[in-house]
Design an enzyme around this catalytic site. Structure first.
Site, PDB file in Angstrom:
ATOM      1  N   ASP A 189       5.096  -5.443   5.734  1.00 22.26           N
ATOM      2  CA  ASP A 189       5.665  -6.781   5.949  1.00 22.26           C
ATOM      3  C   ASP A 189       5.701  -7.639   4.686  1.00 22.26           C
ATOM      4  O   ASP A 189       6.612  -8.460   4.520  1.00 22.26           O
ATOM      5  CB  ASP A 189       4.983  -7.508   7.124  1.00 22.26           C
ATOM      6  CG  ASP A 189       3.479  -7.487   7.021  1.00 22.26           C
ATOM      7  OD1 ASP A 189       2.958  -7.020   5.992  1.00 22.26           O
ATOM      8  OD2 ASP A 189       2.815  -7.962   7.965  1.00 22.26           O
ATOM      9  N   ASP A 227      -0.071   1.752   8.609  1.00 18.06           N
ATOM     10  CA  ASP A 227      -0.630   0.928   9.683  1.00 18.06           C
ATOM     11  C   ASP A 227       0.175   0.955  10.988  1.00 18.06           C
ATOM     12  O   ASP A 227      -0.348   0.583  12.032  1.00 18.06           O
ATOM     13  CB  ASP A 227      -0.753  -0.534   9.224  1.00 18.06           C
ATOM     14  CG  ASP A 227      -1.696  -0.692   8.048  1.00 18.06           C
ATOM     15  OD1 ASP A 227      -2.592   0.149   7.896  1.00 18.06           O
ATOM     16  OD2 ASP A 227      -1.533  -1.661   7.285  1.00 18.06           O
ATOM     17  N   ASP A 255       2.445  -1.108  11.777  1.00 14.41           N
ATOM     18  CA  ASP A 255       2.410  -2.498  12.257  1.00 14.41           C
ATOM     19  C   ASP A 255       3.742  -3.221  12.091  1.00 14.41           C
ATOM     20  O   ASP A 255       3.776  -4.448  12.033  1.00 14.41           O
ATOM     21  CB  ASP A 255       1.284  -3.268  11.538  1.00 14.41           C
ATOM     22  CG  ASP A 255       1.454  -3.284  10.033  1.00 14.41           C
ATOM     23  OD1 ASP A 255       2.343  -2.579   9.510  1.00 14.41           O
ATOM     24  OD2 ASP A 255       0.711  -4.014   9.363  1.00 14.41           O
ATOM     25  N   ARG A 298      -5.218  -2.357   9.168  1.00 12.80           N
ATOM     26  CA  ARG A 298      -5.160  -3.819   8.960  1.00 12.80           C
ATOM     27  C   ARG A 298      -5.414  -4.516  10.294  1.00 12.80           C
ATOM     28  O   ARG A 298      -6.538  -4.422  10.777  1.00 12.80           O
ATOM     29  CB  ARG A 298      -3.820  -4.235   8.352  1.00 12.80           C
ATOM     30  CG  ARG A 298      -3.900  -5.576   7.638  1.00 12.80           C
ATOM     31  CD  ARG A 298      -2.582  -5.957   7.012  1.00 12.80           C
ATOM     32  NE  ARG A 298      -2.237  -5.132   5.875  1.00 12.80           N
ATOM     33  CZ  ARG A 298      -2.590  -5.399   4.616  1.00 12.80           C
ATOM     34  NH1 ARG A 298      -3.305  -6.472   4.350  1.00 12.80           N
ATOM     35  NH2 ARG A 298      -2.238  -4.611   3.638  1.00 12.80           N
ATOM     36  N   THR A 351       4.315   2.284   5.682  1.00 12.22           N
ATOM     37  CA  THR A 351       2.914   1.848   5.725  1.00 12.22           C
ATOM     38  C   THR A 351       2.172   2.720   6.724  1.00 12.22           C
ATOM     39  O   THR A 351       2.724   3.080   7.766  1.00 12.22           O
ATOM     40  CB  THR A 351       2.766   0.361   6.135  1.00 12.22           C
ATOM     41  OG1 THR A 351       1.404   0.123   6.526  1.00 12.22           O
ATOM     42  CG2 THR A 351       3.649  -0.033   7.294  1.00 12.22           C
ATOM     43  N   GLY A 406       0.841  -1.221   0.000  1.00 15.12           N
ATOM     44  CA  GLY A 406       0.000   0.000   0.000  1.00 15.12           C
ATOM     45  C   GLY A 406       0.865   1.257   0.000  1.00 15.12           C
ATOM     46  O   GLY A 406       1.889   1.297   0.680  1.00 15.12           O
ATOM     47  N   ARG A 458       0.964  -4.907  -5.248  1.00 21.01           N
ATOM     48  CA  ARG A 458       1.122  -6.101  -4.414  1.00 21.01           C
ATOM     49  C   ARG A 458       1.307  -7.258  -5.397  1.00 21.01           C
ATOM     50  O   ARG A 458       0.570  -7.364  -6.374  1.00 21.01           O
ATOM     51  CB  ARG A 458      -0.123  -6.331  -3.557  1.00 21.01           C
ATOM     52  CG  ARG A 458      -0.421  -5.188  -2.576  1.00 21.01           C
ATOM     53  CD  ARG A 458      -1.471  -5.609  -1.559  1.00 21.01           C
ATOM     54  NE  ARG A 458      -2.060  -4.474  -0.853  1.00 21.01           N
ATOM     55  CZ  ARG A 458      -1.536  -3.881   0.214  1.00 21.01           C
ATOM     56  NH1 ARG A 458      -0.373  -4.286   0.684  1.00 21.01           N
ATOM     57  NH2 ARG A 458      -2.159  -2.874   0.801  1.00 21.01           N
TER      58      ARG A 458
HETATM   59  O1  F6P Z   1      -1.518  -1.517   4.639  1.00 20.07           O
HETATM   60  C1  F6P Z   1      -2.205  -0.343   4.365  1.00 20.07           C
HETATM   61  C2  F6P Z   1      -3.670  -0.604   4.170  1.00 20.07           C
HETATM   62  O2  F6P Z   1      -4.310   0.591   3.790  1.00 20.07           O
HETATM   63  C3  F6P Z   1      -4.394  -1.248   5.350  1.00 20.07           C
HETATM   64  O3  F6P Z   1      -4.716  -0.306   6.344  1.00 20.07           O
HETATM   65  C4  F6P Z   1      -5.579  -1.860   4.668  1.00 20.07           C
HETATM   66  O4  F6P Z   1      -6.098  -2.927   5.430  1.00 20.07           O
HETATM   67  C5  F6P Z   1      -4.998  -2.338   3.366  1.00 20.07           C
HETATM   68  O5  F6P Z   1      -3.838  -1.543   3.141  1.00 20.07           O
HETATM   69  C6  F6P Z   1      -5.884  -2.254   2.161  1.00 20.07           C
HETATM   70  O6  F6P Z   1      -5.172  -2.831   1.110  1.00 20.07           O
HETATM   71  P1  F6P Z   1      -5.578  -2.670  -0.420  1.00 20.07           P
HETATM   72  O7  F6P Z   1      -5.378  -1.238  -0.820  1.00 20.07           O
HETATM   73  O8  F6P Z   1      -4.639  -3.576  -1.153  1.00 20.07           O
HETATM   74  O9  F6P Z   1      -6.987  -3.092  -0.512  1.00 20.07           O
END
Ligand code: F6P
Length: 317
Positions: A102, A126, A128, A170, A124, A10, A71
């Site tokens: 991660d 998050d 995390d 997340r 990120t 992300g 991703r």
């Molecule tokens: O890791 C960042 C984040 O925005 C999280 O807070 C969320 O759960 C996830 O990415 C959403 O991922 P995507 O944009 O791939 O749907």
């Protein structure tokens, strides 16, 4: 050295500041730095170009990532990673700085095991990643969430409503916990507190009977369906209730000075470590000091519970 830099996973505000620091530190140290577009996917596809100092001008204050991100779950396959390694060999790139969360670190670890010199920078929203106190992007996302919650409070109090606000993170409670405290939320629900629905509904009902005019509930994503919860609150508590999912608005925007500074420090530090021959590590800041941790260990580490902040919530919300 010939160093590659990529962003993956992300996007997070401050990634550009990190790219800029990597490119400029590298060039100032006599390296050549190559920007790799669209994360590991772009690496596999050979989307690689050399960056000059000027290529990273005017990006310090912009959100997103000029490199693009993606991703790539298929990166777990050795065959796919083999294509990435071929591209690095083709461009004679010996070291790779990977900015992300991660998933990005797992990719960097696999490349490190295959003999590529890698460094992971935590990027990120998050927060995390346990090998650093703060990740690049968290401060900005927190500011955005607080700004939104303050605005929602206006409507909530004007209409005597209960407002349920879902924030990202997340599986990490930090965005909810920090924003809830900063915005004076009456209830903060995370995977650390858990959701005790009966207790919550009962408590809201009592609040309402005792003359409370409105309530703010900040809740982490992935806990419950907040729209259904709003209906239940409305049915049981006496409050009118609305749910708002803040969503992707939290991922964008101009990075805060804290994120820019963190990104600049970690970008420079990563290049310095490569020069010292230290690789296969994730960089971070612990108690405001630069630190590195082997990526393998960083991936196994878990964030400690926010004991002090959770106690604070119990006293002041
Ligand atoms: O890791 C960042 C984040 O925005 C999280 O807070 C969320 O759960 C996830 O990415 C959403 O991922 P995507 O944009 O791939 O749907």
């Amino acid at each position: 050295m010939r160093i590659g830099v990529l962003t993956s996973g992300g996007d997070a505000p401050g990634m550009n500041a990190a790219i800029r620091a990597v490119v400029r530190t590298g060039i100032a140290s006599g390296d050549q730095v190559f920007g790799i577009s669209d994360g590991y996917r772009g690496l596999v596809e050979g989307k690689i170009q050399e960056f000059s100092r000027k290529d990273v001008s005017e990006i310090l204050n912009s959100g997103g990532t000029i490199l693009g991100t993606a991703r790539l779950p298929e990166f777990k396959y050795e065959q796919v990673r083999g294509l990435a390694i071929k591209q690095l060999e083709k461009h004679d790139i010996e070291a790779l700085i990977c900015i992300g969360g991660d998933g990005t670190y797992t990719g960097a670890l696999r490349l490190h095991e295959a003999g590529i010199k890698t460094i992971g920078i935590p990027g990120t929203i998050d927060n995390d990643i346990a090998s650093t106190d703060y990740t690049i992007g968290f401060s900005t996302a927190l500011n955005t969430a607080c700004d939104a919650i303050d605005k929602l409070r206006d409507t909530s109090s004007s209409h005597q409503r209960c407002s349920i606000i879902e924030v990202m993170g997340r599986n990490c409670p930090d965005l909810a916990l920090y924003s809830g405290i900063c915005c004076g939320a009456e209830y903060i629900i995370t995977n650390e507190t858990g959701l005790d629905k009966e207790k919550l509904l009962e408590s809201l009902k009592n609040d309402r009977l005792n003359g409370r005019r409105h309530a703010i509930i900040v809740i982490s994503e992935n806990i419950t369906d907040v729209y259904s919860l709003a209906k239940e609150v409305e049915a049981y508590s006496g409050y009118e209730c609305r749910a708002t999912v803040l969503g992707y608005i939290q991922r964008g925007g101009t990075p805060t000075p804290e994120d820019r500074l963190l990104a600049a420090r970690l970008g420079k530090y990563s290049v310095d470590l490569l020069h010292e021959g230290i690789t296969g590590v994730a960089v971070g800041v612990i108690k405001n000091e630069l630190h590195y941790t082997p990526i393998e260990e960083a991936l196994k580490m878990v964030n400690s519970p926010n004991v002090e902040l959770n106690k604070l919530v119990q006293k002041i919300s």
